[in-house]
Design a protein around this motif. Structure first.
Motif, mmCIF file in Angstrom:
data_model
loop_
_atom_site.group_PDB
_atom_site.id
_atom_site.type_symbol
_atom_site.label_atom_id
_atom_site.label_comp_id
_atom_site.label_asym_id
_atom_site.label_seq_id
_atom_site.Cartn_x
_atom_site.Cartn_y
_atom_site.Cartn_z
ATOM 1 N N ASN A 41 3.114 2.404 -5.776
ATOM 2 C CA ASN A 41 1.792 2.942 -6.070
ATOM 3 C C ASN A 41 0.827 2.877 -4.893
ATOM 4 O OD1 ASN A 41 2.109 3.992 -8.592
ATOM 5 N ND2 ASN A 41 1.627 2.066 -9.647
ATOM 6 N N LEU A 42 1.331 3.268 -3.743
ATOM 7 C CA LEU A 42 0.420 3.419 -2.606
ATOM 8 C C LEU A 42 -0.221 4.795 -2.697
ATOM 9 C CD1 LEU A 42 2.747 1.972 0.163
ATOM 10 C CD2 LEU A 42 0.804 0.833 -0.937
ATOM 11 N N ILE A 43 -1.397 4.941 -2.111
ATOM 12 C CA ILE A 43 -2.051 6.249 -2.150
ATOM 13 C C ILE A 43 -1.591 7.078 -0.963
ATOM 14 C CG2 ILE A 43 -4.278 7.424 -2.048
ATOM 15 C CD1 ILE A 43 -5.408 5.026 -3.614
ATOM 16 N N ASP A 44 -0.975 8.228 -1.283
ATOM 17 C CA ASP A 44 -0.300 9.036 -0.260
ATOM 18 C C ASP A 44 -1.245 9.518 0.839
ATOM 19 O OD1 ASP A 44 1.999 8.733 -1.651
ATOM 20 O OD2 ASP A 44 1.864 10.655 -2.696
ATOM 21 N N GLU A 45 -2.487 9.737 0.464
ATOM 22 C CA GLU A 45 -3.419 10.339 1.423
ATOM 23 C C GLU A 45 -4.020 9.291 2.368
ATOM 24 O OE1 GLU A 45 -3.542 10.910 -1.822
ATOM 25 O OE2 GLU A 45 -2.783 12.965 -1.840
ATOM 26 N N LEU A 46 -3.777 8.019 2.103
ATOM 27 C CA LEU A 46 -4.362 6.974 2.947
ATOM 28 C C LEU A 46 -3.281 6.342 3.816
ATOM 29 C CD1 LEU A 46 -6.705 5.194 0.354
ATOM 30 C CD2 LEU A 46 -7.249 7.083 1.896
ATOM 31 N N ARG A 52 -1.458 -5.330 0.229
ATOM 32 C CA ARG A 52 -2.646 -4.893 -0.483
ATOM 33 C C ARG A 52 -2.961 -5.854 -1.637
ATOM 34 N NH1 ARG A 52 -2.425 0.845 -3.300
ATOM 35 N NH2 ARG A 52 -1.172 -0.393 -4.726
ATOM 36 N N PHE A 111 3.749 -3.254 -7.732
ATOM 37 C CA PHE A 111 4.461 -2.416 -8.703
ATOM 38 C C PHE A 111 5.844 -2.061 -8.208
ATOM 39 C CE2 PHE A 111 -0.059 -1.426 -8.794
ATOM 40 C CZ PHE A 111 -0.368 -1.673 -10.120
ATOM 41 N N SER A 129 7.112 0.957 -8.284
ATOM 42 C CA SER A 129 7.065 2.197 -7.486
ATOM 43 C C SER A 129 5.963 2.132 -6.431
ATOM 44 C CB SER A 129 6.876 3.394 -8.397
ATOM 45 O OG SER A 129 5.768 3.168 -9.235
#
Lengths: 231, 796
Positions: A93-98, A154, A89, A91
């Motif tokens: 779209n990585l998950i901030d908490e991981l 990913r 994507f 932006s």
């Protein structure tokens, strides 16, 4: 690999019905690198979402690697998507908490792969994307180019048949943008099919074929004979 | 500026209709129940406040000095009132109040009709002056001075004489005493301890000129002189007692209870005649419950409002970029809060009005809407509005107005970890409160069940008590018994002074040779031989009272319970034939020992009890054991038999098991109120949880989308989201369980016979809380998991 026939997609709000895609016919061969271009609101992302099986068309047929996708239920689409498709994507779209590692590992978890196998695959792809030294970092701690490399890691860690990229260089400076495009080209040369939505003329030159979309319809298709001519 | 703010606030409410509805609904419920509880509490606190001389009116209390079970009695000896007026200089006047026949009902014949009057009192005429009783007919100076006169409340006058003028009419009481009506007084206010429907002059009553310092059966009120202290009066009273009763004969000491304490602080006192005694503990508990519910509702508002903050943040950022200051934004969010709480207060008041009849039914109250219409109450409502606004608004206002434009307008917003913690903390608090309430409800329920099912040591089922006061001795009673025995469903018939659940006469049991020591309080019930069969008592030794007794035989026989036996120190067999030292000079021979049985409420441990056949006490009831499948028919048989023998007496009856159940009215009411309160509190807490779940889902929209794109299933997402909340509920439980255990153990202390709070109560409470939380959260989670990820990952 992708055969789309007479595809229509409309959105309905209380007052108006908007036709986002109108009679789109499109074929993408295996191993191809296709770019979709067009002005804002022309339906690029809608088309990409349908190709990516995130959305169902209102009308028409969509055949992916021999499977008819139009009309499938959400759970069936999820099933078909798993492992076959990778997303990149604008932006990230990585998950901030991981962490970097955990972000890349995620699709493999959903494929119910064993831990050892996951570890090997994630390491491999991170090495390859030259981001392995940051595997314990969180996305916020990385530069934009690094984040996109993680996102691409990913997308490809499952060895998908098709990679869908939605303006992958949109949030990057030119140096990082070129790097990302080179990575995609490399993946394409190794056999992955790529469909990319882009605003950038430069990026579109990396593709074998450019599809121009306007008001929900394909207006022109042109083939780039010399791939990477902009370099 | 203000109108602009109001406009934005109003449009915001409408735009987020669902959130606003949940918010307003939660607050309204909270406010409605708070208002109702407040109404109840203020009614309880208002007792006896209407009497002009209220600050000087006191009731005499008696503390018994017996060896065991020290008690406080609300009644005094018959001589007390006159002794106080004569010998205690601080006392201006004093008056006795004696409920007919030691607190029982009276059969009254008036206008050729029979009635049963439960609120019949004999009073000294000074009482009318002490309490400034308002007379409608007749006057308070002389209405009760002549012997055999009586005054009626307005409602009683209407009941007995309809439209006729009651003055000069005659009431025939218990078929023996003729009283002339000399006045009608305004009904006692609902919030008065005085509840007499009929007040007869003590002049002419059996106790009028008794000078006994025993026979403690008369509620005595005294009016102190102006500017004298309670302490100095009590010292004078002690001196008075010393002068009249030898030190070794003083089995009680005296004290004064101010009028404003009488209603709420007498729950543990014995022999009080008022039909409804409040309990300060209950008032405190309900106040606590009201505050808890209001707090939960306010927390809800905070949670739901900050849950929407992501949406509001942009608006704040833009406003600030355009030059708005934190201060003006702060007031703006307060205006919004004020609007929501304002609407909620209005709805809450309406809801309270709507629920009042149900609340009254539930709490056995008669609260009226008029109570709401006075200035204080309106003031309270405004106060509650202000409090709710300040409380609910503070966090959202501070939180939202603090946003910086640079942060909220940039595309990559970060979550504020601190605020999430606060919000989670609030939910934990709410759920901890809910868990405490659930534990409380379960324990109260279990204890009530236990009381209902406990083996009492006798059988109160199918025993009917029929009032026979006024029935002539001898011939009449025998005739009645014979009539009753003819009815096939009647199994046993016994004449008795009272029955378990009703106070009988209090005496002191002493060991032989230790007459000067304090002894043991013992309840003495005059009965006959068949009492054992009627109550199904269990004999440990000996037999019941003798069947036939000649009039010349003055020997008194007694049947003691085990508690009394243990005090005397005999074995059951040894005791038979021995003397029980109860009636001073008169011998009382022990003929039987019965096992202990619960003759009073289970709040108290079993005390000493005896059945005897001394003729110094009257028998007010005939107790009948029935064995019937057609109760209505049996009752009508009994009634016609009764009317045949006693045409001038009203047939008034009750059932022993129902009378016993009456002893736990307060517990039942507490159970009902706490169940309703808890259900509402939990509902409101669930609304809050719903809000937080919505907030979390909003926060994690992107993540949920990404996970779905990467292949997460709906189940997986739901599980992931719900897990967070399960953790919160678990933390709430850890906090709530010890507190709940402590609170409920304290409550159970009030019962001599009580359950153990087992671990199962906590397991059930935990499971209930968890299930409720999961159901609430899963609505949101499943919804989020089903959303098309294409929508949530789009950033343009």
């Amino acid at each position: 690999m992708i055969t789309i026939k007479n595809l229509k997609k409309s959105f309905r709000t209380e007052e108006v019905e908007t036709l986002a895609l109108n009679n789109v016919n499109l074929t993408v061969e295996e191993g191809e690198f296709a770019a979709i271009m067009g002005p804002s609101g022309c339906g690029k992302s809608t088309l990409l979402n349908i190709i990516g099986m995130l959305d169902n068309p209102t009308e028409g047929s969509y055949n992916f690697a021999g499977h008819e996708v139009a009309g499938l239920k959400e759970s069936q689409r999820t099933q078909l998507r798993k492992g076959n498709l990778g997303f990149v994507f604008q932006s990230f779209n990585l998950i901030d908490e991981l962490t970097v590692y955990e972000n890349v590992e995620l699709p493999l978890i959903y494929l119910k792969m064993s831990k050892a196998e996951r570890k090997q695959k994630v390491r491999e792809v991170l090495e390859r994307m030259k981001i392995a030294h940051r595997e314990k970092h969180f996305p916020q701690q990385l530069s934009g180019g690094q984040q996109q490399r993680v996102a691409i890691s990913r997308a490809v860690v499952t060895n998908p048949k098709l990679i869908l990229a939605d303006e992958p260089t949109g949030n990057l400076d030119s140096k990082n943008g070129i790097e990302v495009m080179n990575l995609l080209t490399e993946l394409n040369q190794e056999g992955a099919t790529i469909v990319m939505v882009t605003h950038s003329d430069r990026d579109s030159h990396y593709a074998h074929r450019v599809i121009n979309l306007f008001d929900g319809q394909i207006v022109t298709e042109s083939k780039n004979r010399a791939v990477g001519a902009a370099l | 500026m203000f109108t602009t703010h109001l406009k934005i606030a109003w449009r915001n409410l409408r735009k987020n209709a669902l959130f606003s509805l949940i918010n307003i609904f939660g607050l309204s419920i909270g406010l409605a129940i708070t208002l109702l509880l407040f109404l109840f509490i203020s009614h309880e606190l208002s007792y006896n406040s209407m009497y002009p001389k209220k600050d000087r009116i006191h009731r005499i209390l008696i503390q018994t000095n017996s060896e065991f079970d020290n008690q406080t009695w609300a009644t005094a000896p018959p001589v007390m009132a006159s002794a106080l007026t004569k010998e205690v200089t601080n006392v201006e006047s004093a008056a006795r109040l004696y409920k007919h026949n030691f607190g029982k009902s009276a059969s009254i014949r008036a206008n050729e009709k029979n009635f049963t009057e439960n609120m019949f009192y004999w009073v000294d005429h000074a009482l009318l002056d002490i309490f400034d009783i308002n007379m409608v007919k007749g006057n308070s100076f002389n209405a009760l001075t002549r012997p055999n006169t009586v005054i009626l409340s307005e409602s009683a006058a209407k009941k007995y004489f309809a439209d006729q003028d009651p003055i000069g009419q005659i009431l025939l009481v218990d078929n023996s005493k003729r009283l002339e009506v000399t006045g009608v007084y305004q009904d006692h206010p609902k919030n008065s301890t005085l509840d007499a429907e009929i007040m007869a002059s003590s002049n002419g009553a059996w106790f009028y000129e008794r000078t006994s310092w025993g026979n403690v059966s008369f509620e005595t009120y005294c009016l102190l002189k102006e500017h004298v202290s309670l302490q100095s009066t009590e010292i004078q009273m002690a001196q008075m007692l010393d002068q009249n009763v030898a030190k070794e004969g003083q089995w009680y000491s005296l004290s004064l209870q101010p009028l404003d304490k009488i209603h709420l602080y007498s729950a543990s006192y014995h022999n009080s005649y008022a039909s409804y005694v409040g309990d300060i503990g209950e008032v405190r508990n309900l106040g606590f419950l009201a505050i808890l519910i209001l707090l939960i509702a306010c927390i809800n508002y905070m949670n739901l409002t900050t849950a929407k903050s992501q949406k509001r943040a942009k608006e704040v950022g833009v406003s600030k970029a355009m030059g708005a200051q934190s201060k003006s934004l702060f007031s703006r969010f307060y205006i919004e809060t004020g609007l929501v709480t304002g609407i909620s207060v209005v709805l809450g008041v309406l809801l309270a009005m709507l629920l009042l009849p149900a609340f009254n039914a539930l709490t056995d109250q008669n609260l009226s809407l008029q109570l709401m219409a006075n200035g204080t109450f309106i003031g309270v409502i405004l106060g509650v509005w202000l409090l709710t606004t300040v409380l609910s608004g503070i966090y959202p206002s501070v939180y939202l107005s603090r946003f910086l434009p640079k942060e909220v307008l940039s595309p990559s917003q970060k979550q504020d970890q601190g605020n999430i913690l606060v919000r989670k903390g609030l939910v934990v608090l709410q759920f901890a409160a809910s868990v405490i309430l659930i534990v409380g409800v379960l324990v109260i329920y279990k204890q009530t069940q236990y009381i209902q099912n406990k083996e009492l040591g006798f059988s109160p089922e199918n025993v009917m008590a029929i009032s026979i006061r006024g029935l002539k001795d001898g011939q009449n009673k025998n005739a009645l018994a014979q009539e009753f025995r003819r009815i096939p469903d009647v199994k046993a018939v016994s004449f008795a002074q009272g029955y378990p659940g009703l106070d009988v006469s209090g005496y002191v049991l002493q060991k032989d040779g230790t007459e000067n020591e304090r002894g043991l309080n013992i309840q003495m019930n005059t009965a006959d031989s068949e009492i054992a069969e009627v109550l199904q008592l269990k004999f440990l030794s000996g037999r019941s009272l003798p069947k036939n007794k000649s009039a010349k035989d003055t020997l008194v026989e007694v049947v003691l319970n085990k508690k009394a036996l243990d005090y005397l120190g005999f074995t059951a067999e040894e005791a038979i034939g021995k003397n029980a030292n109860i009636f001073y000079q008169q011998e009382a021979r022990i003929v039987g020992i019965v096992d202990d049985f619960n003759f009073a409420s289970l709040h108290e441990p079993i005390g000493a009890y005896a059945f005897h056949n001394n003729t110094n006490e009257g028998k007010s009831f005939v107790l009948v054991r029935l064995n019937t499948t057609n109760l209505a028919q049996t009752v009508s048989h009994l009634k016609s038999s009764f009317s045949k023998i006693a045409p001038n007496l009203d047939f008034s009856y009750s059932f022993l098991d129902q009378n016993l159940a009456q002893l736990y009215q307060r517990e039942k009411r507490a159970a009902k109120v706490s169940i309703i309160g808890s259900v509402l509190a939990i509902t409101v807490a669930c609304l809050g949880l719903f809000g937080l779940a919505a907030f979390t889902v909003e926060q994690r929209r992107k993540e949920i989308g990404v996970r779905k794109v990467l292949g997460a299933s709906v189940m997986g997402i739901t599980h992931m989201l719900s897990k967070e909340f399960v953790k919160l509920v678990l933390v709430a439980m850890v906090l709530a369980f010890p507190l709940a255990y402590w609170i409920m153990s304290n409550w159970l202390e009030g019962f001599a016979y009580r359950i153990n709070i087992g671990w199962i109560v906590f397991v059930i409470s935990g499971a209930i809380a968890l299930i409720i939380a999961l159901l609430t959260v899963s609505v949101q989670s499943i919804n989020a998991a089903l959303t098309n990820p294409a929508k949530s990952i789009r950033t343009e």
